[in-house]
Scaffold this active site. Structure first.
Site, PDB file in Angstrom:
ATOM      1  CB  ALA A   1     104.928 136.844  75.455  1.00  0.00           C
TER       2      ALA A   1
ATOM      3  N   GLY B   1     102.058 138.945  79.370  1.00  0.00           N
ATOM      4  CA  GLY B   1     102.746 137.945  80.194  1.00  0.00           C
ATOM      5  C   GLY B   1     103.392 138.557  81.443  1.00  0.00           C
TER       6      GLY B   1
ATOM      7  CD  GLU C   1      99.050 136.117  80.928  1.00  0.00           C
ATOM      8  OE1 GLU C   1      99.962 136.332  80.109  1.00  0.00           O
ATOM      9  OE2 GLU C   1      98.092 135.373  80.693  1.00  0.00           O
TER      10      GLU C   1
ATOM     11  CD  GLU D   1      98.052 139.125  76.623  1.00  0.00           C
ATOM     12  OE1 GLU D   1      97.471 140.169  76.992  1.00  0.00           O
ATOM     13  OE2 GLU D   1      98.768 138.454  77.369  1.00  0.00           O
TER      14      GLU D   1
HETATM   15  N1  CO8 Z   1     108.193 142.003  72.995  1.00  0.00           N
HETATM   16  C1  CO8 Z   1     109.329 142.267  72.327  1.00  0.00           C
HETATM   17  N2  CO8 Z   1     109.909 143.480  72.341  1.00  0.00           N
HETATM   18  C2  CO8 Z   1     109.304 144.449  73.071  1.00  0.00           C
HETATM   19  C3  CO8 Z   1     108.110 144.220  73.806  1.00  0.00           C
HETATM   20  C4  CO8 Z   1     107.555 142.912  73.748  1.00  0.00           C
HETATM   21  N3  CO8 Z   1     106.473 142.591  74.428  1.00  0.00           N
HETATM   22  N4  CO8 Z   1     107.761 145.370  74.412  1.00  0.00           N
HETATM   23  C5  CO8 Z   1     108.705 146.280  74.093  1.00  0.00           C
HETATM   24  N5  CO8 Z   1     109.622 145.738  73.278  1.00  0.00           N
HETATM   25  C6  CO8 Z   1     110.815 146.361  72.700  1.00  0.00           C
HETATM   26  C7  CO8 Z   1     110.463 147.304  71.552  1.00  0.00           C
HETATM   27  O1  CO8 Z   1     110.300 146.578  70.351  1.00  0.00           O
HETATM   28  C8  CO8 Z   1     111.689 148.187  71.550  1.00  0.00           C
HETATM   29  O2  CO8 Z   1     112.752 147.482  70.939  1.00  0.00           O
HETATM   30  P1  CO8 Z   1     113.697 148.233  69.843  1.00  0.00           P
HETATM   31  O3  CO8 Z   1     114.351 149.342  70.615  1.00  0.00           O
HETATM   32  O4  CO8 Z   1     114.649 147.169  69.420  1.00  0.00           O
HETATM   33  O5  CO8 Z   1     112.778 148.728  68.786  1.00  0.00           O
HETATM   34  C9  CO8 Z   1     112.022 148.326  73.024  1.00  0.00           C
HETATM   35  O6  CO8 Z   1     111.433 147.206  73.667  1.00  0.00           O
HETATM   36  C10 CO8 Z   1     111.484 149.584  73.679  1.00  0.00           C
HETATM   37  O7  CO8 Z   1     110.088 149.617  73.456  1.00  0.00           O
HETATM   38  P2  CO8 Z   1     109.322 150.867  72.791  1.00  0.00           P
HETATM   39  O8  CO8 Z   1     110.261 151.634  71.891  1.00  0.00           O
HETATM   40  O9  CO8 Z   1     108.059 150.365  72.173  1.00  0.00           O
HETATM   41  O10 CO8 Z   1     109.029 151.746  74.088  1.00  0.00           O
HETATM   42  P3  CO8 Z   1     107.844 152.810  74.277  1.00  0.00           P
HETATM   43  O11 CO8 Z   1     108.149 153.546  75.520  1.00  0.00           O
HETATM   44  O12 CO8 Z   1     107.632 153.586  73.025  1.00  0.00           O
HETATM   45  O13 CO8 Z   1     106.511 151.917  74.498  1.00  0.00           O
HETATM   46  C11 CO8 Z   1     105.219 150.110  75.437  1.00  0.00           C
HETATM   47  C12 CO8 Z   1     106.390 151.105  75.621  1.00  0.00           C
HETATM   48  C13 CO8 Z   1     103.884 150.883  75.413  1.00  0.00           C
HETATM   49  C14 CO8 Z   1     105.249 149.148  76.599  1.00  0.00           C
HETATM   50  C15 CO8 Z   1     105.399 149.357  74.084  1.00  0.00           C
HETATM   51  O14 CO8 Z   1     106.733 148.853  74.029  1.00  0.00           O
HETATM   52  C16 CO8 Z   1     104.461 148.198  73.897  1.00  0.00           C
HETATM   53  O15 CO8 Z   1     103.288 148.387  73.616  1.00  0.00           O
HETATM   54  N6  CO8 Z   1     104.973 146.939  74.042  1.00  0.00           N
HETATM   55  C17 CO8 Z   1     104.227 145.750  73.793  1.00  0.00           C
HETATM   56  C18 CO8 Z   1     103.267 145.457  74.912  1.00  0.00           C
HETATM   57  C19 CO8 Z   1     102.450 144.222  74.610  1.00  0.00           C
HETATM   58  O16 CO8 Z   1     101.663 144.172  73.692  1.00  0.00           O
HETATM   59  N7  CO8 Z   1     102.620 143.172  75.442  1.00  0.00           N
HETATM   60  C20 CO8 Z   1     101.893 141.953  75.338  1.00  0.00           C
HETATM   61  C21 CO8 Z   1     102.637 140.964  74.498  1.00  0.00           C
HETATM   62  S1  CO8 Z   1     101.715 139.486  74.211  1.00  0.00           S
HETATM   63  C22 CO8 Z   1     101.830 138.639  75.682  1.00  0.00           C
HETATM   64  O17 CO8 Z   1     102.444 139.050  76.613  1.00  0.00           O
HETATM   65  C23 CO8 Z   1     101.123 137.338  75.863  1.00  0.00           C
HETATM   66  C24 CO8 Z   1     101.222 136.509  74.676  1.00  0.00           C
HETATM   67  C25 CO8 Z   1     100.499 135.237  74.936  1.00  0.00           C
HETATM   68  C26 CO8 Z   1     101.527 134.204  75.142  1.00  0.00           C
HETATM   69  C27 CO8 Z   1     100.922 132.907  75.299  1.00  0.00           C
HETATM   70  C28 CO8 Z   1     101.944 131.850  75.538  1.00  0.00           C
HETATM   71  C29 CO8 Z   1     103.237 132.266  76.019  1.00  0.00           C
END
Ligand code: CO8
Length: 259
Positions: free
Chosen positions: A65, A110, A113, A133
């Protein structure tokens, strides 16, 4: 036209690409609305036989998400958004046609999921799955606590959800999260080949079989067996059943019409 999705049809196979590559295809509220709209289109398309879902770019299927939208999420919004996404993913799970998830990179939160709502998952060697999460102080909200244990078993799901650790393609395959692994450049070819194979089968039989298998994950076995026999009976009334059986006996390839 969609801003966050690309939808194409290749004959009777739909190809949906989640398209926010600069944000690793994270699911925003806008993306959810567009997905709902597209699902309406797909649900009404009687020609479609299989849907394939993948992510844009070479890094991510869907990295979860959109975390920016979590900043202001209180209990009220959290409950509403979670129910809304559960419903959208359940619509994908319950589409009459099979859905293949072609996991090209990160499938996190997500994104995992969404993959779990697909009927079958295949992935590239680069794919990584995770349910991170807890690291954000929340828990999965898009169906992950329910679908993951059903697919990989309670212990493995518990470990993934409680640690938030990522697992790689080989481990995904070993625990049954994905059915096949392809080199990155071959993933879409592999996914489309599987889609074409399913699309060549009698469409009504495929629909009824998907429905029966999906229902095996809910309720009791007695109801499941009853549903199976009714859907089997329904399949026996189709022209495709006559054709399938005749084609086998006449040693020729069947021509199926979905009737
Ligand atoms: N949301 C928003 N932006 C994101 C997300 C995300 N989940 N993942 C990556 N991005 C963005 C980064 O912020 C970055 O943006 P910017 O260039 O503007 O700074 C861009 O994508 C590239 O990402 P990274 O620079 O971080 O890339 P890396 O190669 O360094 O890392 C990773 C890749 C390991 C995947 C890292 O991006 C990461 O850890 N992302 C988050 C993963 C995460 O925690 N996902 C779970 C989110 S919570 C969820 O999904 C469920 C919530 C529950 C919802 C319930 C109701 C809907």
């Amino acid at each position: 036209m969609y801003k966050t999705l690309i939808y194409e049809k290749k004959e009777n196979i739909g190809l949906l690409t989640i398209n926010r590559p600069d944000k690793l295809n994270a699911i925003s509220n806008e993306l959810t609305s567009e997905l709902k709209q597209l699902l309406g289109e797909i649900e009404n398309d009687e020609e479609l036989r299989v849907l394939v879902i993948t992510g844009a770019g070479d890094k991510a299927f869907v990295a979860g998400a959109d975390i920016k939208e979590l900043v202001d999420r209180d209990a009220k919004i959290g409950r509403r958004v979670s129910r809304e996404r559960q419903e959208v993913f359940s619509r994908i799970e319950n589409l009459q046609i099979p859905v293949i998830g072609a996991i090209n990179g990160y499938a996190l939160g997500g994104g995992l999921e969404l993959a779990l709502a697909c009927s079958i998952r295949v992935c590239s060697e680069k794919a990584q799955f995770g349910v991170p999460e807890v690291k954000l102080g929340i828990i999965p909200g898009d169906g992950g606590t329910q679908r993951l244990p059903r697919l990989v078993g309670l212990g493995r799901a518990m470990e993934m959800i409680l640690t938030g650790d990522f697992i790689d393609a080989q481990e995904e395959y070993r625990i049954g999260l994905v059915n096949k692994i392809f080199p990155p450049g071959k993933l879409m070819e592999g996914a489309m080949e599987l889609a074409q194979r399913i699309a060549s089968r009698p469409p009504l039989a495929v629909r009824y079989a998907k429905e029966a298998v999906n229902r095996s994950q809910e309720g009791d076995a007695v109801s499941g067996f009853a549903l199976e026999s009714y859907l089997h009976a329904l399949a026996c009334t189709t022209e495709d059943k006559k054709e399938g059986v005749s084609a086998f006996l006449e040693k020729r390839k069947g021509e199926f019409k979905g009737k």
